[in-house]
Design an enzyme around this catalytic site. Sequence first.
Site, PDB file in Angstrom:
ATOM      1  N   GLU A 139      -3.261  -2.685   1.630  1.00 28.58           N
ATOM      2  CA  GLU A 139      -2.336  -2.193   0.379  1.00 28.58           C
ATOM      3  C   GLU A 139      -2.181  -0.632   0.529  1.00 28.58           C
ATOM      4  O   GLU A 139      -2.946   0.117   0.837  1.00 28.58           O
ATOM      5  CB  GLU A 139      -2.915  -2.454  -0.848  1.00 28.58           C
ATOM      6  N   ARG A 153     -10.636   9.187  -8.600  1.00 26.12           N
ATOM      7  CA  ARG A 153     -10.958   7.905  -8.708  1.00 26.12           C
ATOM      8  C   ARG A 153     -12.615   7.788  -8.287  1.00 26.12           C
ATOM      9  O   ARG A 153     -12.930   8.218  -7.460  1.00 26.12           O
ATOM     10  CB  ARG A 153     -10.388   6.728  -8.011  1.00 26.12           C
ATOM     11  N   ARG A 188      -3.521   6.972   3.082  1.00 31.52           N
ATOM     12  CA  ARG A 188      -3.380   5.486   3.365  1.00 31.52           C
ATOM     13  C   ARG A 188      -2.181   5.148   4.293  1.00 31.52           C
ATOM     14  O   ARG A 188      -2.476   4.448   5.258  1.00 31.52           O
ATOM     15  CB  ARG A 188      -3.526   4.446   2.063  1.00 31.52           C
ATOM     16  N   ARG A 239     -11.360   2.879   3.289  1.00 32.48           N
ATOM     17  CA  ARG A 239      -9.990   3.364   2.726  1.00 32.48           C
ATOM     18  C   ARG A 239     -10.108   3.842   1.388  1.00 32.48           C
ATOM     19  O   ARG A 239      -8.817   3.980   0.630  1.00 32.48           O
ATOM     20  CB  ARG A 239      -9.123   1.821   2.740  1.00 32.48           C
ATOM     21  N   HIS A 240     -11.020   4.094   0.625  1.00 34.85           N
ATOM     22  CA  HIS A 240     -11.088   4.659  -0.481  1.00 34.85           C
ATOM     23  C   HIS A 240     -11.684   5.991  -0.337  1.00 34.85           C
ATOM     24  O   HIS A 240     -12.820   6.366   0.291  1.00 34.85           O
ATOM     25  CB  HIS A 240     -12.110   3.812  -1.548  1.00 34.85           C
ATOM     26  N   SER A 250       1.196  -0.133  -4.971  1.00 34.14           N
ATOM     27  CA  SER A 250       1.271  -1.150  -6.010  1.00 34.14           C
ATOM     28  C   SER A 250       2.350  -0.529  -6.965  1.00 34.14           C
ATOM     29  O   SER A 250       2.336   0.765  -7.451  1.00 34.14           O
ATOM     30  CB  SER A 250      -0.090  -1.178  -6.886  1.00 34.14           C
ATOM     31  N   GLU A 302     -14.883   6.033  -7.373  1.00 38.11           N
ATOM     32  CA  GLU A 302     -14.940   4.893  -6.478  1.00 38.11           C
ATOM     33  C   GLU A 302     -16.388   4.707  -5.898  1.00 38.11           C
ATOM     34  O   GLU A 302     -16.688   6.009  -4.995  1.00 38.11           O
ATOM     35  CB  GLU A 302     -13.842   4.662  -5.355  1.00 38.11           C
TER      36      GLU A 302
HETATM   37  P1  ATP Z   1      -7.505  -0.944  -3.643  1.00 38.57           P
HETATM   38  O1  ATP Z   1      -7.222  -2.436  -3.862  1.00 38.57           O
HETATM   39  O2  ATP Z   1      -7.500  -0.545  -2.185  1.00 38.57           O
HETATM   40  O3  ATP Z   1      -8.727  -0.601  -4.401  1.00 38.57           O
HETATM   41  P2  ATP Z   1      -5.792  -0.136  -5.841  1.00 38.57           P
HETATM   42  O4  ATP Z   1      -5.062  -1.418  -5.942  1.00 38.57           O
HETATM   43  O5  ATP Z   1      -6.925   0.089  -6.649  1.00 38.57           O
HETATM   44  O6  ATP Z   1      -6.313  -0.210  -4.275  1.00 38.57           O
HETATM   45  P3  ATP Z   1      -3.947   1.302  -7.080  1.00 38.57           P
HETATM   46  O7  ATP Z   1      -4.414   1.550  -8.414  1.00 38.57           O
HETATM   47  O8  ATP Z   1      -2.787  -0.006  -6.936  1.00 38.57           O
HETATM   48  O9  ATP Z   1      -4.849   1.033  -5.938  1.00 38.57           O
HETATM   49  O10 ATP Z   1      -3.263   2.597  -6.479  1.00 38.57           O
HETATM   50  C1  ATP Z   1      -1.982   2.709  -5.753  1.00 38.57           C
HETATM   51  C2  ATP Z   1      -2.197   3.168  -4.338  1.00 38.57           C
HETATM   52  O11 ATP Z   1      -2.930   4.377  -4.273  1.00 38.57           O
HETATM   53  C3  ATP Z   1      -2.889   2.060  -3.439  1.00 38.57           C
HETATM   54  O12 ATP Z   1      -1.908   1.285  -3.013  1.00 38.57           O
HETATM   55  C4  ATP Z   1      -3.392   2.944  -2.326  1.00 38.57           C
HETATM   56  O13 ATP Z   1      -2.499   3.260  -1.339  1.00 38.57           O
HETATM   57  C5  ATP Z   1      -3.788   4.377  -2.885  1.00 38.57           C
HETATM   58  N1  ATP Z   1      -5.131   4.339  -3.465  1.00 38.57           N
HETATM   59  C6  ATP Z   1      -5.957   3.665  -4.461  1.00 38.57           C
HETATM   60  N2  ATP Z   1      -7.127   3.849  -4.482  1.00 38.57           N
HETATM   61  C7  ATP Z   1      -7.326   4.754  -3.507  1.00 38.57           C
HETATM   62  C8  ATP Z   1      -8.651   5.369  -3.050  1.00 38.57           C
HETATM   63  N3  ATP Z   1      -9.773   5.466  -3.752  1.00 38.57           N
HETATM   64  N4  ATP Z   1      -8.384   6.315  -1.947  1.00 38.57           N
HETATM   65  C9  ATP Z   1      -7.247   6.549  -1.422  1.00 38.57           C
HETATM   66  N5  ATP Z   1      -6.266   5.974  -1.723  1.00 38.57           N
HETATM   67  C10 ATP Z   1      -6.432   4.979  -2.778  1.00 38.57           C
HETATM   68 MG    MG Z   2      -3.145  -1.650  -6.337  1.00 38.53          MG
HETATM   69 MG    MG Z   3      -5.499  -3.444  -4.810  1.00 37.15          MG
HETATM   70 MG    MG Z   4      -9.083   0.156  -6.236  1.00 35.19          MG
END
Ligand code: ATP
Ligand code: MG
Ligand code: MG
Ligand code: MG
Length: 467
Positions: free
Chosen positions: A390, A239, A441, A247-248, A393, A241
């Site tokens: 989180e 990603r 996470r 946490r990312h 999801s 990000e």
């Molecule tokens: P956040 O709200 O923290 O940005 P997200 O809702 O974008 O997370 P999802 O697309 O739902 O993330 O991804 C499923 C799972 O993957 C998340 O619940 C989290 O545990 C993990 N995750 C998501 N983005 C990241 C990241 N950039 N780095 C590490 N773990 C991640």
């Molecule tokens: Mg999510």
């Molecule tokens: Mg989220």
């Molecule tokens: Mg996200």
Amino acid sequence: NPRASIASLSESSAGQHLFIRARIHTSRAQGNKMLFLALRQRLSTIQAVLVVNPNTVSKQMVKWAASLPAESIVLVEGTAQQPAVPVESTTISNCEIILQKIHLISGIEGRLPFTLEDAARTAEEYEERDAEGNKVYNSVGLETRLNNRVLDLRTPISQAVFSVQSGVTSLFRSYLESQGFLEIHTPKLQGAATESGASVFKVSYFKGTAFLAQSPQLAKQMAIAADFERVFEIGPVFRAENSLTHRHLTEFTGLDLEMTIEESYEEVVGLLDSLFLHIFSGLNEKFAKEIAVIGKQFPAEPFLWLEKTLRLKWGDAIALLRESGIEIGDFEDLSTEQERTLGALVREKYKTDYYILDKFPLAIRPFYTMPDGADSRYSNSYDFMMRGEEILSGAQRVHDAVFLEQRMREHGIDPASMKGYLDAFKMGVAPHGGGGIGLERVVMLFLKLNNIRRATMFPRDPKRLEP
Ligand code: ATP
Ligand code: MG
Ligand code: MG
Ligand code: MG
């Protein structure tokens, strides 16, 4: 001769003739006749004593051994003995070794960027005061650790963290296999930026462009369309990000699963919940020592969960937040801060660090999310939370091809850009649902490490591609 593992030695090993290969953790000479070494293997250290002895140990030998720098790998031979004062520690052996021989196996070039002794200091030791009463904070900062990651990974705490991480994937895999899931591997190179264009990495692909998968979402659903019924994957997720948060990461490890549904999406929620309970109790059972070691540097309240997991509906969560004075709309997504506040409110009210937030507003979920049959402003989708953040999801997915195409258009996605995915649905697919978990996470939150980089062997973020 068999090499002993330090962790397996105890006072009852006294008298045994041993060979140990280990690193020199610390070294302290007493005059020119005696040397005390702490020898380290992973989480465990043992005290070794080299003392001049007319038959076996010369003065030169003591001098030479004393000159070996910390972190050198040595092979020693000696006799185990009970320590004069019993040692009560999770990491220091209650056994000593009187050395007869010491060989250097691998030496150190140059100076180390920090000592393991400093890097392994515990929280209590941070509180030490010097003679003037100033706090002695002699530990090593996270940036320095990450820049010299291999050395930092040798600390007992890091060793323990990655044992726990390995435990999570192993518990995840064994539980799902026991439930009839098949492990699959889906491509990380993709032809289109599908799920949400915003956070995708573009890579050059011969004369064209490819994109790195932001999740195995589409492929795992296509595996369901291909009748694999229950599938999971442990694999990298990319990603873009573009911000530094605790946490990312830009690359993390996804624990994903997808399964068919017979009657209701409760089947998926129930399975995911049992999976987490299996992981939590498995970690406490198998990694008590590691958790204790980590707790010395990262003190945390033990991770709490209930026998019957709390399910909080979106509406209840919003009400709880408003009760505590937070202004938030009915269908607005939670910020990280609000998520944490909610976690604290839940902990106080229900005494749990783990709960399920259910029935998210449809508008803030991806196009493939199934609307709630009873109220289509909401959806059959959920996040699982640990210590107020989180970790998963998931949702029941739309399985009707016509409706799926309509949902794509409503989200501004050109159905032609997802032809392979849509085609799979046009050939019929059973109702299904699943979820995606972030491995690092889960480890960070279970152990309360406060930064995801500590739970990642070689973390990748917008500012870090090395080491
Ligand atoms: P956040 O709200 O923290 O940005 P997200 O809702 O974008 O997370 P999802 O697309 O739902 O993330 O991804 C499923 C799972 O993957 C998340 O619940 C989290 O545990 C993990 N995750 C998501 N983005 C990241 C990241 N950039 N780095 C590490 N773990 C991640
Ligand atoms: Mg999510
Ligand atoms: Mg989220
Ligand atoms: Mg996200």
